[in-house]
Every structure is written in structure tokens, then in C-alpha cells.
Scaffold this motif. Structure first.
Motif, PDB file in Angstrom:
ATOM      1  N   LYS A   1       0.852  -1.192   0.000  1.00 26.34           N
ATOM      2  CA  LYS A   1       0.000   0.000   0.000  1.00 26.34           C
ATOM      3  C   LYS A   1       0.889   1.243   0.000  1.00 26.34           C
ATOM      4  CE  LYS A   1      -3.779  -2.463   0.454  1.00 26.34           C
ATOM      5  NZ  LYS A   1      -4.835  -2.516  -0.560  1.00 26.34           N
ATOM      6  N   VAL A   2       0.774   2.062  -1.043  1.00 24.68           N
ATOM      7  CA  VAL A   2       1.655   3.215  -1.233  1.00 24.68           C
ATOM      8  C   VAL A   2       0.888   4.519  -0.993  1.00 24.68           C
ATOM      9  CG1 VAL A   2       3.173   4.419  -2.863  1.00 24.68           C
ATOM     10  CG2 VAL A   2       2.993   1.916  -2.938  1.00 24.68           C
ATOM     11  N   TYR A   3       1.484   5.412  -0.196  1.00 26.42           N
ATOM     12  CA  TYR A   3       0.876   6.721   0.103  1.00 26.42           C
ATOM     13  C   TYR A   3       1.967   7.786   0.042  1.00 26.42           C
ATOM     14  CZ  TYR A   3      -2.675   3.649   2.113  1.00 26.42           C
ATOM     15  OH  TYR A   3      -3.606   2.658   2.298  1.00 26.42           O
ATOM     16  N   ASP A   4       1.612   8.964  -0.448  1.00 29.23           N
ATOM     17  CA  ASP A   4       2.599  10.049  -0.396  1.00 29.23           C
ATOM     18  C   ASP A   4       2.689  10.612   1.020  1.00 29.23           C
ATOM     19  OD1 ASP A   4       0.090  11.263  -0.493  1.00 29.23           O
ATOM     20  OD2 ASP A   4       0.744  12.947  -1.715  1.00 29.23           O
ATOM     21  N   PHE A   5       1.558  10.626   1.720  1.00 26.10           N
ATOM     22  CA  PHE A   5       1.520  11.118   3.106  1.00 26.10           C
ATOM     23  C   PHE A   5       0.367  10.434   3.832  1.00 26.10           C
ATOM     24  CE2 PHE A   5       0.369  14.165   6.467  1.00 26.10           C
ATOM     25  CZ  PHE A   5       1.623  14.358   7.057  1.00 26.10           C
ATOM     26  N   ILE A   6       0.577  10.089   5.092  1.00 28.13           N
ATOM     27  CA  ILE A   6      -0.473   9.431   5.882  1.00 28.13           C
ATOM     28  C   ILE A   6      -0.888  10.353   7.024  1.00 28.13           C
ATOM     29  CG2 ILE A   6      -0.995   7.468   7.410  1.00 28.13           C
ATOM     30  CD1 ILE A   6       0.971   5.803   5.697  1.00 28.13           C
ATOM     31  N   ASN A   7      -2.148  10.737   7.030  1.00 25.49           N
ATOM     32  CA  ASN A   7      -2.651  11.622   8.095  1.00 25.49           C
ATOM     33  C   ASN A   7      -2.956  10.860   9.380  1.00 25.49           C
ATOM     34  OD1 ASN A   7      -2.730  14.326   6.962  1.00 25.49           O
ATOM     35  ND2 ASN A   7      -4.210  13.507   5.503  1.00 25.49           N
TER      36      ASN A   7
END
Length: 363
Positions: free
Chosen positions: A247-253
Motif C-alpha cells: 500500500k503506497v501513500y505520499d503522506f499518511i494523516n
């Protein structure tokens, strides 16, 4: 009578989020307290602080540019201008105390406050103090620290061991592992790695993970990968063939969900990241950013490694060592439990309240 506090500093989430945590704790203790933030114009605090509900003033200040010395030509003028602006802010706001959390705006505000006889408190987040904080520490009333051995940088009688503040969304999170994994669309039956390199990502971590993706999937391991914006499209493309395992994310809140889902964390060694990892009690492999001032991330990481509370890979050795260290840790349940236990002993989920009380105590 309403008391007034200036909190100065920023530049990165590692300075801003602890500063906001201190402000929130001050408000909880003394609801009518008046808090003003001072940051550097153009830096992320100018956006993040108002989002948290606090006013902020900006200084036109920057640090010394080590990679391009010609960009430092205007630095003396910027420092002079920021000192003048700091003086005007102090005269206008009339604070009872000024708190420095690190970052460019910290020095002008605390320097002027000390010249004006206003009490100051330094929140030193790292295990290796920077030059400006060492200078400011001579006249500060209190210096709140997160690591032992800080008397080599500051007068010992001013030191207070508080730990670094962690956002309530992490320290008070009630999310379960099942909820967290479900949020990311992952299986509760598989081991999970969380790789995070700060808000902008970490080049060495990203490039070190890319050739390991096939083995991660073949071993039936899951990966939550916060890449930062610069690497996001590349990571998304290379992860596409591996389906639901990566699972790829640029940013995780929702960082509390990411931490809770993880069996092992791969992380830089900034002060905020370490404070969070101590509170959430996760086995961690640190890859310190080698170009941080005074190489403080390596110092931060080694402080934990020496207490058997974390593992470390040097930034330039990630490509050759990451797979071996990562997979051997995931197979070693006893080592994972030892790291988890030892890092948990170093966390302080109430550091924000402890620091807030120190602030109020010097007014």
C-alpha cells in the motif's frame, strides 16, 4: 490576569507538532492563556499552526545554506531584519515567557527576549544540541530535554527531563490492530512493515525498498509505504504488480493507524519520530538522515540502539543491508519483543503537560 506566551520555531513537522502539543496542554491547564506562535515566513508552520487554531507571525529568516554558499549573501541582512521584527513582536504582544522549540525563528525571538529580561524556555528535542540552542541555553531559565547526558551542552541545573511531546491523536489513540489493518485494506493474518521517511519521504529508504518488493510479497508480508510526494508516482508504478500486499501513500494523516498496523517500523531518526515510536512501542529499524545538523539523527538513533531499543542501518548502507536486517528481524520474535519492551520504557505520553507546567512555572 491573562498570561501571555510566545512559542517560536518550526520549519519541519518535527518542530511544529510538538509546539502545538505544548500549546494545547497550556490551554488545557489555563484556558484563558493567550498564545502567539512565531515562525519563518514561507515555512510549513505558517499553514499548520493556523489550522490548529493559533495565530502566528512570520519572520524573514533562513539558515546557513551549506550546499550553495552564494545563497548566504543575504543571510546577515535577514538575521538583522528578523531581530528587528522579533523586537517589534515582543513590544506589541508583551509576553510573560518565550518558548523556543527549534527552527529558524527560535533564535531571533529568544535572543531578543533574553536581552529584554523576558524568561525563556528551550525545548531541546535532540540528543545532540545545535549551536544556537547552546548559545541560548546560557540565559534560558529552563531547558526541557528528552535524552540523558545533555549536561555536556547545557548547565545541568537548568535541565528538566521531560521527553518530547507527542500528538494526542497518537498518544491517546484507542484504535485496534484489526481496525488499523482494515483501514489500509490489509490482512490481520500477515506481518506488516510500515516504512516512513518523514513528510517529504526518505530517498535511501524508498530506493532500498524498491528491489525488495518481490521478496516481501513472496514471503507473504505486507507493506505500508509512505514515500513522500517526490517519490510517490515512482513507488506507485513499481508496486502496482504486487496487488494488495503493498500500500503506497505520499503522506499518511492517520499515523496512529499506521503504527498500530505495523509489526516493524522502518524510519528516519528525527526527534518527533522517535518520541512517537517510544509511545506506540514498536520494533524499529532506524535509517538516520546523515545531513541533519551535527548529524543529530545518528546521535538520536544510537541513544536507543545502545539501550537495545532499536536497530540502525547507515544511510549509505541501506541498499546492501536492508533486506538482511529487515527479514531477519521479522523472523526473530524474541528480538522483536525485546525491542518493543525496551523502546516502550523510554516513552512519555504526557511530555506536553510536563513541559507546559515548566513554562507556567517560570512566569
Amino acid at each position: 490576569m491573562q498570561r501571555k506566551v510566545i512559542i517560536a520555531g518550526g520549519g519541519t513537522g518535527g518542530h511544529i507538532f510538538p509546539a502545538i502539543a505544548i500549546a494545547n496542554a497550556l490551554k488545557k491547564i489555563e484556558p484563558d492563556i493567550n498564545i502567539l506562535f512565531v515562525g519563518a515566513t514561507g515555512k510549513m508552520e505558517m499553514e499548520k499552526v493556523p489550522q490548529a487554531g493559533y495565530p502566528i507571525e512570520g519572520l524573514e529568516i533562513a539558515g546557513f545554506n551549506r550546499s550553495n554558499i552564494f545563497k548566504n549573501i543575504l543571510l546577515p541582512f535577514k538575521i538583522w531584519k528578523s531581530l528587528r521584527r522579533a523586537k517589534a513582536i515582543l513590544q506589541g504582544f508583551q509576553p510573560d515567557v518565550v518558548v523556543g522549540v527549534g527552527g529558524y525563528a527560535s533564535f531571533p525571538m529568544l535572543n531578543r527576549a533574553q536581552k529584554n529580561g523576558i524568561p525563556t524556555l528551550i525545548q531541546e528535542q535532540n540528543s545532540f544540541a545545535g549551536k544556537t540552542n547552546k548559545i541560548l541555553g546560557r540565559k534560558a531559565k529552563k531547558i526541557c530535554v528528552a535524552y540523558d547526558g545533555m549536561e555536556k551542552f547545557f548547565p545541568s541545573e537548568k535541565l528538566v527531563m521531560t521527553g518530547n511531546p507527542v500528538r494526542n491523536s497518537i498518544s491517546q489513540s484507542a484504535v485496534t490492530r484489526e481496525d488499523a489493518l482494515q483501514h489500509f485494506g490489509l490482512s490481520t493474518a500477515k506481518q506488516t512493515i510500515f516504512a516512513v521517511g518523514g513528510s517529504l519521504g526518505a530517498k535511501s529508504i524508498n530506493e532500498g525498498l524498491q528491489p525488495l518488493l518481490r521478496e516481501i510479497v513472496d514471503r507473504d508480508i505486507q507493506l505500508i509505504w509512505q514515500t513522500g510526494k517526490p517519490y510517490y508516482e515512482t513507488a506507485k508504478a513499481v508496486a502496482a504488480p504486487y496487488g494488495s500486499h503493498i500500500k503506497v501513500y505520499d503522506f499518511i494523516n492517520v499515523m496512529d493507524f499506521a503504527y498500530k498496523a505495523a509489526d516493524v517500523v522502518l524510519s528516519r531518526a528525527g526527534a518527533l519520530a522517535i518520541a512517537e515510536l517510544c509511545v506506540v512501542k514498536k520494533p524499529v529499524i532506524f535509517v538516520p538522515y546523515p545531513f541533519a545538523a551535527e548529524d543529530h539523527q545518528t546521535s538520536n538513533a544510537m541513544n536507543l540502539v545502545n539501550k537495545q531499543a532499536g536497530l540502525i542501518i547507515k544511510d549509505d548502507q541501506v541498499q546492501s543491508q536492508l533486506g538482511t536486517v529487515l527479514f531477519s528481524l521479522l523472523q526473530n520474535k524474541a528480538l522483536m519483543e525485546q525491542l518493543e519492551s525496551n523502546i516502550g520504557k523510554l516513552g512519555n505520553p504526557h511530555a506536553d503537560v510536563t513541559i507546559a507546567n515548566q513554562v507556567l512555572g517560570i512566569i
